[in-house]
Every structure is written in C-alpha cells, then in structure tokens.
Motif scaffolding. Sequence first.
Motif, PDB file in Angstrom:
ATOM      1  N   VAL A  13      -8.316  17.502   8.478  1.00 25.17           N
ATOM      2  CA  VAL A  13      -8.335  16.034   8.557  1.00 25.17           C
ATOM      3  C   VAL A  13      -7.364  15.563   9.616  1.00 25.17           C
ATOM      4  O   VAL A  13      -7.676  14.706  10.446  1.00 25.17           O
ATOM      5  N   ARG A  14      -6.165  16.147   9.616  1.00 19.24           N
ATOM      6  CA  ARG A  14      -5.165  15.700  10.584  1.00 19.24           C
ATOM      7  C   ARG A  14      -5.576  16.047  12.006  1.00 19.24           C
ATOM      8  O   ARG A  14      -5.279  15.319  12.948  1.00 19.24           O
ATOM      9  N   ALA A  15      -6.284  17.168  12.151  1.00 18.35           N
ATOM     10  CA  ALA A  15      -6.774  17.530  13.485  1.00 18.35           C
ATOM     11  C   ALA A  15      -7.776  16.486  13.976  1.00 18.35           C
ATOM     12  O   ALA A  15      -7.732  16.038  15.126  1.00 18.35           O
ATOM     13  N   ILE A  16      -8.672  16.058  13.062  1.00 16.13           N
ATOM     14  CA  ILE A  16      -9.669  15.051  13.440  1.00 16.13           C
ATOM     15  C   ILE A  16      -8.978  13.736  13.787  1.00 16.13           C
ATOM     16  O   ILE A  16      -9.357  13.041  14.729  1.00 16.13           O
ATOM     17  N   MET A  17      -7.928  13.436  13.042  1.00 14.21           N
ATOM     18  CA  MET A  17      -7.173  12.219  13.280  1.00 14.21           C
ATOM     19  C   MET A  17      -6.667  12.165  14.717  1.00 14.21           C
ATOM     20  O   MET A  17      -6.753  11.151  15.388  1.00 14.21           O
ATOM     21  N   ARG A  18      -6.152  13.288  15.190  1.00 11.40           N
ATOM     22  CA  ARG A  18      -5.565  13.299  16.535  1.00 11.40           C
ATOM     23  C   ARG A  18      -6.645  13.341  17.594  1.00 11.40           C
ATOM     24  O   ARG A  18      -6.563  12.685  18.607  1.00 11.40           O
ATOM     25  N   ASN A  19      -7.630  14.181  17.399  1.00  6.04           N
ATOM     26  CA  ASN A  19      -8.627  14.352  18.446  1.00  6.04           C
ATOM     27  C   ASN A  19      -9.890  14.983  17.863  1.00  6.04           C
ATOM     28  O   ASN A  19      -9.995  16.195  17.764  1.00  6.04           O
ATOM     29  N   PRO A  20     -10.856  14.151  17.498  1.00  5.20           N
ATOM     30  CA  PRO A  20     -12.049  14.666  16.807  1.00  5.20           C
ATOM     31  C   PRO A  20     -12.841  15.672  17.639  1.00  5.20           C
ATOM     32  O   PRO A  20     -13.319  16.678  17.110  1.00  5.20           O
ATOM     33  N   ARG A  21     -12.920  15.436  18.947  1.00  2.00           N
ATOM     34  CA  ARG A  21     -13.726  16.352  19.769  1.00  2.00           C
ATOM     35  C   ARG A  21     -13.092  17.729  19.849  1.00  2.00           C
ATOM     36  O   ARG A  21     -13.752  18.751  19.767  1.00  2.00           O
ATOM     37  N   MET A  22     -11.771  17.687  20.025  1.00  2.00           N
ATOM     38  CA  MET A  22     -11.057  18.963  20.112  1.00  2.00           C
ATOM     39  C   MET A  22     -11.174  19.701  18.777  1.00  2.00           C
ATOM     40  O   MET A  22     -11.363  20.921  18.750  1.00  2.00           O
ATOM     41  N   ALA A  23     -11.076  18.936  17.691  1.00  2.00           N
ATOM     42  CA  ALA A  23     -11.191  19.545  16.368  1.00  2.00           C
ATOM     43  C   ALA A  23     -12.566  20.202  16.223  1.00  2.00           C
ATOM     44  O   ALA A  23     -12.677  21.336  15.753  1.00  2.00           O
ATOM     45  N   ALA A  24     -13.588  19.484  16.669  1.00  2.00           N
ATOM     46  CA  ALA A  24     -14.938  20.038  16.585  1.00  2.00           C
ATOM     47  C   ALA A  24     -15.039  21.302  17.420  1.00  2.00           C
ATOM     48  O   ALA A  24     -15.628  22.301  17.006  1.00  2.00           O
ATOM     49  N   ALA A  25     -14.406  21.267  18.588  1.00  3.99           N
ATOM     50  CA  ALA A  25     -14.448  22.437  19.472  1.00  3.99           C
ATOM     51  C   ALA A  25     -13.742  23.628  18.846  1.00  3.99           C
ATOM     52  O   ALA A  25     -14.062  24.773  19.122  1.00  3.99           O
ATOM     53  N   CYS A  26     -12.769  23.344  17.978  1.00  2.06           N
ATOM     54  CA  CYS A  26     -12.036  24.425  17.322  1.00  2.06           C
ATOM     55  C   CYS A  26     -12.733  24.890  16.043  1.00  2.06           C
ATOM     56  O   CYS A  26     -12.157  25.644  15.267  1.00  2.06           O
ATOM     57  N   GLY A  27     -13.921  24.394  15.816  1.00  2.00           N
ATOM     58  CA  GLY A  27     -14.683  24.894  14.685  1.00  2.00           C
ATOM     59  C   GLY A  27     -14.545  24.088  13.421  1.00  2.00           C
ATOM     60  O   GLY A  27     -15.007  24.508  12.363  1.00  2.00           O
ATOM     61  N   VAL A  28     -13.905  22.924  13.486  1.00  2.00           N
ATOM     62  CA  VAL A  28     -13.845  22.066  12.303  1.00  2.00           C
ATOM     63  C   VAL A  28     -15.202  21.379  12.148  1.00  2.00           C
ATOM     64  O   VAL A  28     -15.736  20.843  13.119  1.00  2.00           O
ATOM     65  N   ASN A  29     -15.730  21.432  10.963  1.00  2.00           N
ATOM     66  CA  ASN A  29     -16.992  20.747  10.704  1.00  2.00           C
ATOM     67  C   ASN A  29     -16.683  19.268  10.484  1.00  2.00           C
ATOM     68  O   ASN A  29     -16.434  18.821   9.370  1.00  2.00           O
ATOM     69  N   VAL A  30     -16.672  18.523  11.596  1.00  2.00           N
ATOM     70  CA  VAL A  30     -16.172  17.149  11.563  1.00  2.00           C
ATOM     71  C   VAL A  30     -16.994  16.285  10.613  1.00  2.00           C
ATOM     72  O   VAL A  30     -16.446  15.502   9.842  1.00  2.00           O
ATOM     73  N   GLN A  31     -18.302  16.455  10.650  1.00  2.00           N
ATOM     74  CA  GLN A  31     -19.157  15.634   9.777  1.00  2.00           C
ATOM     75  C   GLN A  31     -18.825  15.842   8.310  1.00  2.00           C
ATOM     76  O   GLN A  31     -18.717  14.888   7.551  1.00  2.00           O
ATOM     77  N   ARG A  32     -18.682  17.122   7.951  1.00  2.00           N
ATOM     78  CA  ARG A  32     -18.423  17.425   6.546  1.00  2.00           C
ATOM     79  C   ARG A  32     -17.062  16.887   6.131  1.00  2.00           C
ATOM     80  O   ARG A  32     -16.915  16.265   5.082  1.00  2.00           O
ATOM     81  N   ILE A  33     -16.066  17.124   6.972  1.00  2.00           N
ATOM     82  CA  ILE A  33     -14.715  16.667   6.630  1.00  2.00           C
ATOM     83  C   ILE A  33     -14.668  15.147   6.548  1.00  2.00           C
ATOM     84  O   ILE A  33     -14.061  14.574   5.640  1.00  2.00           O
ATOM     85  N   ASN A  34     -15.331  14.492   7.499  1.00  2.00           N
ATOM     86  CA  ASN A  34     -15.361  13.031   7.454  1.00  2.00           C
ATOM     87  C   ASN A  34     -15.975  12.527   6.166  1.00  2.00           C
ATOM     88  O   ASN A  34     -15.465  11.594   5.539  1.00  2.00           O
ATOM     89  N   ALA A  35     -17.092  13.153   5.763  1.00  2.00           N
ATOM     90  CA  ALA A  35     -17.758  12.715   4.540  1.00  2.00           C
ATOM     91  C   ALA A  35     -16.824  12.903   3.342  1.00  2.00           C
ATOM     92  O   ALA A  35     -16.691  12.016   2.494  1.00  2.00           O
ATOM     93  N   LEU A  36     -16.142  14.057   3.295  1.00  2.00           N
ATOM     94  CA  LEU A  36     -15.220  14.317   2.189  1.00  2.00           C
ATOM     95  C   LEU A  36     -14.065  13.325   2.196  1.00  2.00           C
ATOM     96  O   LEU A  36     -13.667  12.806   1.151  1.00  2.00           O
ATOM     97  N   THR A  37     -13.527  13.072   3.399  1.00  2.00           N
ATOM     98  CA  THR A  37     -12.407  12.143   3.503  1.00  2.00           C
ATOM     99  C   THR A  37     -12.811  10.770   2.993  1.00  2.00           C
ATOM    100  O   THR A  37     -12.087  10.127   2.236  1.00  2.00           O
TER     101      THR A  37
END
Lengths: 297, 249, 384
Positions: free
Chosen positions: A177-201
């Motif tokens: 979550v904190r990674a997405i907070m700082r930079n969602p694209r970079m987080a996605a590039a690092c393998g964070v499933n941004v959609q899933r995390i956003n939905a959970l958040t």
Amino acid sequence: MLEIIFIGLSVGSILLLVALGLAITYGAMGVINMAHGEMVMLGAYTTVMAGIWLHLGFLASIPLAFVVTALVGLAIERVVVRRLYGRLLDTLLATWGIAILLQQAVRLEFGLSFFGKHIRGLGPGLQNVTVPPALTGAIMVGGEDVNVYRLFIIGVTAALTALTWFIMYRTDIGIQVRAIMRNPRMAAACGVNVQRINALTFAYGSGLAGIAGVMMSGFKTVFPDMGTSMVVDGFLVVVVGGVGSLLGAVFSAGLLGQVDGSVASLTNDVLARAVVFGLVILIIVIRPTGLFSFKGR
Amino acid sequence: MTAALTIDGIGVAFAGFKAVDGVSLVIEEGELRVLLGANGAGKTTLMDLVSGRTRATEGHVFLYDREITNRDEHQIARAGLGRKFQIPSVFKELSVRANLEVASCRNPHVFANLRFGFSRAQRRRVDEVLALIDLGDTADQPAANLSHGQTQWLELGMLIVQDPKVLLLDEPTAGMTQAETHKTAEIIKSLRGQHSIIVVEHDMAFVREIAERITVLHLGRVLAEGDLASIETNEDVRRAYLGAAAGHG
Amino acid sequence: MTIQRRLDYLCYAIFIVAILLVPLLLGDFWINRMSKFLVYGMLGVAVSLCWGYAGILNLGQGLFFGAGAYMLAMSLKLLSNTSMQQGSDTPVPDFMLWNAQPGAPTELCCINHGSWLWLPFQSQWFGILMGILLPVTLALILGLIVFRKRIAGVFVSIITLALVLLVRLVLIDAQPLTNGFNGLTDLGTLTILGYQFDAYGLGTYYLIAVSLALVLIGARMLVETRAGLILQAIRDDQNRVRYLGFDVPVYQLFFFTVSAGIAGYAGMLYVVAAEFASPTFMDLAYSITMVVWAAVGGRASLLGACIGAILINIVAATVSETQSFMEAWKAVIGLVFVLVVLYLPRGLAGLASDIGERIEARAAARAATGSQAAAMVAASRRAP
C-alpha cells in the motif's frame, strides 16, 4: 479544565474514527470518496438492523458492520472508482452520486416503499440503538465524572488506529500500500498487484467507516443523511493532517477536536464548528500540503 | 560584444546541500552555449535559478543591464528570457495554432487581453513559426494529437514566437529519434545569431552538431569552459563527466 | 469561421429565442417555476466558467449565490408590509421584534447589536449594489489569497467548501440579525422605475430571461477573447503560461471573480422569483448540486451547463409531484451523475457535439464518393 480536555479528546476521537478510513483511501489511492459518510451511515443502520432482525447485541454488530461496509466499499471500487483513477475531481463527483444513491436506498427501503412494503429499521425516520448497560453512565476519573461511552469510543479509536498502523507498517500488504502511495506505476512495475491492493485498501477504509457508524449509533440518532456532515469533517482532518500521513491524521483530529471542544464549551456548538472551519482554511492556506506531509506523486 | 546574460556567483542550498555553488557565466549576444554535466551536476537547478523557479541564496543574474535575480517567473519571462522544459509542456486541449497565439500575446495584462482575435503582424509571426517548426499541416489539431517530437518543437515554437533575448533549452532532444534530433539541431542553428541560447544536453552527437562554446558543470560548480575540442581533451572533464558517462554505458 | 463554431452560435440563438418564447406556452405557475430554473441555468454558466474554462472546481459557489440573495432580500424585507406594521416610522424586520429583548428600543438602529447593519438596506438600490459587490469582493479576497499561494486542484475545492459551510454557520448563529435557519421570508416586491416585479408575473420572467441571455452572451464573448484563450491555457498547464510571461493568479482571479459576480446576480434574481433567502443556499448539497447540473450539461460548454441545469430541474419538477417520487428522483439524479462521470465526462454538450460531427462526416461522405475522399473532406473541414 480537565473536563474540557476530555471533551476535546472525545470529539477528536470521533473525528479520527471517521477520518481514519479516508486517510487510507485518499492517502493511498488518491480517491476522494464522498460516499465515506454513507459508509458510516450504513454501519449505523447495520447495528439497527442487526438488533431488530438478528437480535444481535451492540458489540456483536461491530464485526458485522465492518464486513457489510467493506463489501459495499469493494463493490463501489470495482464498479466505479476503479475506472476513475487519476481523475481526482471526477471521483469526488461520482462518489457524491453514490452517496445520494445510498441515502435514497435507505430512505426508500431499497425501493420497496413504493409498493407499500416497509422494512422495520429502514425508511426516512429516525432510529435508535440501545447500548449495553456496561457502556452507559459515568465513572470517576481524577475527581471528574467521565462518560463511559465516550471513554469506550476513545478506546476503540485507539485500537483501530493501532491496528491500521500495524497493517500499514508491519505487514506485506502494508508495504505494498505504501509503495502505491508513493508511486503506483513503479509499484506495479515491481510486481505489486495494484488493482487488487487498491480494492482491498478501499474495502478496509470503508469497513473502518462502518465501525465508526456503529460507534455513532450508540450516542446519536440514526437517519439516512447522517453521513453528509461527517465526510466533510473527515476530509478536513485528513487534509490538515497531510495527505497520506497516519500520524498527521491523528494529530489533526486531536487538534481540531480540542479546538472544537474548548470553543464549544466557551460559546456554542455552531460557533465551535465555524471556528474549526476557519482554522482549517487558515492551515490549508499556510501549508497546502498539510501539517505532516511527504513529497509523493 | 555585449553580454546578453550574466550570471554572477549564483548559488542555492537545499537543506545544507549546495546544488549550485557560486556559478558564474557570461553569455554573449547571439551566442549558443552548451551546458554539460553528469546527473546531479546542477544544470537544471541552474536553469531554475535563472528563470525564477528557484530562489537563489547568493549571487546575481543580469539580462543585459537589467537585474532579474529572484524575480517572479513571469517577470523574468517578460524581461526577455524564454525557457523550455525537459518534459515538454504545451496546452494539450488547445489547437497548435492557439498554443502559439497564446505565446504571441505581447501584453501580459488581463484587461489588455479582453479583446478578440490577433493582429495581422501577430498572425504572420505565428505562420512563420509554424513553418519553421514544420507544424503547418497540424495547425488546427489539438496539441494532444502531436507526437513527442512535434510536442517538443511546438514548445520551442512558443518560445520563438515571443522573440526572447535569451533562450534556455533544457534537453530539447530528450526522447527524440535521430531524424528528429537532427531537425531540432537545424531549428536551433537557425536561431543562432538572433537569440542568445543556452542548451542543456546529454546527447554528444547533438552537442557536436550545434556546439560553439561549452561549459561543464560538476557538483554545482563550473569545471571547465571552452570550445568543443578543448573540452573533449580536458583531463578534469574526462575524469568527472566522460568517465562517469563511460561508467553508465 | 468553422462550421462547428457556426453551429455553436446557432445553438445559442435558438436557446435564447426559445427562452423568450416559452411563456407563450405556460401558465402562471409554470412561468414562476421556469423563472427559477433559468436562474439555475445562470448558475450553470457560472460553474462552467469557473470549472470548465478556468479549471477551478469551486465547491462553494453557493457562498456567492447566497451572498447575492441575502443582500437583495434584506432590502426587500424592509420594503415588506410585515416590516411596516410595527408602530415605528421606519421599517423593522418582524423577526427582530419577535426576538428583541424585553424593553429594547424598536428602532432599526439599535434594536439589537448589529441591527444598524440593516440601515443602508432601506434603500433598495443599496441592496442591489451589494448583491453584486459582496460576492465579487469575497471572491477577490479569497482568490487573491488562494491563487497567489498557488493553491490548486482539490485544495481549492476544499477551501471553498469549508468557507461556504463556515459562512452558513455564522449566518445561522447570527439569528437576531439574519433570522437564522428560517431565512428571510415575507419579502416586499422589487420595484424598478415604478414597475413591480411580481414573482409570478411575466415581468419577472423576462427580467430573468433577458439577464440570462446577456450573461450567456457576455460569458461566451469573454472566453472568446485572448484572455479567455490564455485562461484555457492556464487550465491545461499553469507553469508553461507562467514561463511565457503571464501573471497566472491575476487571470484566475479575474475569471473566478466574474463567475462569483454571475452567481451573486443569480442569487438576487432567485430572490425576486422565489421570494425568500435561506441558509440552505449555502448547504454543501446545494453547491455540489450546481456542479452536478454543469457536469451533466457539459462542464466545458457554457450553454451546455446552462441547459443541463434547466433540463434537470424541469424533469425534477415534472416527476416529483408526490413526495415519494421526489425521493426516487434524487436517487435517479445520483445514478445519472455516476453514469455521466463514467461515460459522458463532457456531458450532454459533448454528446451533442460528437453527434453533430458524425452527422457532418456522414453528409460529407455522401457528397463525396469513396471512403478516402470522405476522409479528405472531413480533414479539410477542420481547416479555417
């Protein structure tokens, strides 16, 4: 003096309870969720309904309200918010539409009132919830009478804040979550499933609002519009605290609560709110990024 | 020769870190100066200081005889200093022509601009620049439809329309294809003589194509200054910049 | 002039003729309703100017609307019969007497603290003047602070939102002066050059319709000027405009203030048509509702936002004859709003212009033979 501080603390804890969920959805996802107040409202109605239909007690309603509002939040994220990431003002407007929809759904008993069918616990009227006797009355603390229910709210708020802090800073999900907070694209590039995390958040933030709703139902009447003013207060707390800062939200809720509480004890509730609004405007003008802020993206 | 832009011992510190530390530069009228330096050398910060984005904590900047140190951005721009950004910024929802027309408003005051249309001279100037940056065919399309290279040229065009005395170009070829880079070099060379220009660039092929004089920055200070040949053979520069660049590659 | 722009002007002309002719088809009750809806249309113009063109989402437009409304309402209150029957030579608002301390003087100057503020409003023209001046001054002060500090985007929205709620609370709290929650009712009639503007009369309707036409044309002219072009450039990229040598805050301030002036004027007209002023004008929901109208009509089109406001209200008035339908209508509005944001971000005006373009392209295709020729024609249409 001690009494005023306690009232301020109690007002502040209610503010924080509402703002906590917003601090997460707005901070982490950049979504201004105007329907957040309606999540509080749904939480309160969950308590009412659980009491009437499931004969569940007040305390048992807390997890139930969390689940119900989290699911509604999840649905909102999936259907609407997901399509609007990056369009901050548009999410504000779309969620405002959702807020109206939710209010009307409750007021019109999901449309059944048209057909003359009524569901006990819903509808345009006022509802009340009975609080367990253990949480009523007052106890003596330091020579002052202290309302037990207010103490209970402060306790619940502290516990939820601690839980949220733990999730955000001590778990795998939190670091994502904190990674997405700082930079969602970079987080996605690092393998964070941004959609899933956003939905959970979003679901978690909504669930927190649901718990806030249970707390509210214990000392306020429950009605369909009850969330509207709360969302405003919640946002002011988050913006003053600094977007994305949990500590900031805690601090600003405390500050605004104390100001509100002390002005109210000197004059009246209406002026106290006015002073709080004035203070908020002043703080945003002087520090648009809030009291605690980091440079995010 | 007269000095078009005089930077005198300018510097700024961010939380104790001196990003630019007493840099002095003199750009002659009509000169084209290339600014080189590794990442973090302070090139963009220097541009920020000159154009008013960042406030200097020491030193002075003069545009001809006029001091522009720490003025607001729009005042510096009006004094005759145009700046192109590293990430091209144009008005995406306006047509290409409207982009240039905005730049062509001579009088910056709001009440002076409460009138319709543009003078014949202004329209002629806009047409000239459209031809120069080769966007005549797309003049009536929204700027959002342009390619990356075209967007860079449009921003350059907006500056040219204003006829500034000094142009600051921050990496004008960033993200461009070779052909586009070449064309950009042509545009910049065509401006030589009429404007004094500072170009910040990494692309050495491009630098070789346009450079007359080069200033090398390193760790916020001027490391060397001279023509292309002397810079390429300068030992300090090799160590500080080319060495670092080799390390990258 | 491009065909697109000609069509655009044609729409303005049709709209203005339509609002001038509408009373021929309506009875008194609907004329009064339409008067109010045209005022909402004017608010749509104000929102579109501020949001669509300047990119400033003001969630406190109700502040300026309410300020205009209260200023005129104060004057009209003093003109009312209810203010005259109090045994005093000069008019005194009835609620002030009801709320007066026992034994307090019954003169307007000193019936309570601050009642002297009402004194100049004995002149109707003072109220009218203040109805423009107060919103404009408020906007100037607010804008000066906000835009100079380079506060942008959602923070402007939150500041304006907090401000309108702040003013609303103060208004309610100053009950002896403002009649609090109840607002100002039982107003007198606006009289200009001997003509009385009866809320249900044609005179009021035409006052509002002509005002709207002028505001619409004026706002459109404003955005067609160079300054309007620069404003749109600021909306797209503030920084670039700044580095082209324009003092960005001045432009934002100018259009923000014009928008506030329009809202204030609308507030005054609303008082004439609705015969009351109330703190509900400064409710959060009221200000957001204005934004909803503009969004549905098309935020980036002055006419679109105006028509959006009028249409939504006509439909609302038609379907909400009973209480439960009215509640259902609110839900529909909520839903429509979500759908518009999701699928029609440019609103009805955007939809209309897309359809217009498609029809044009099809006509061009029919005129030319073969799809390639059609594409060329479509392309040449874009040229001036």
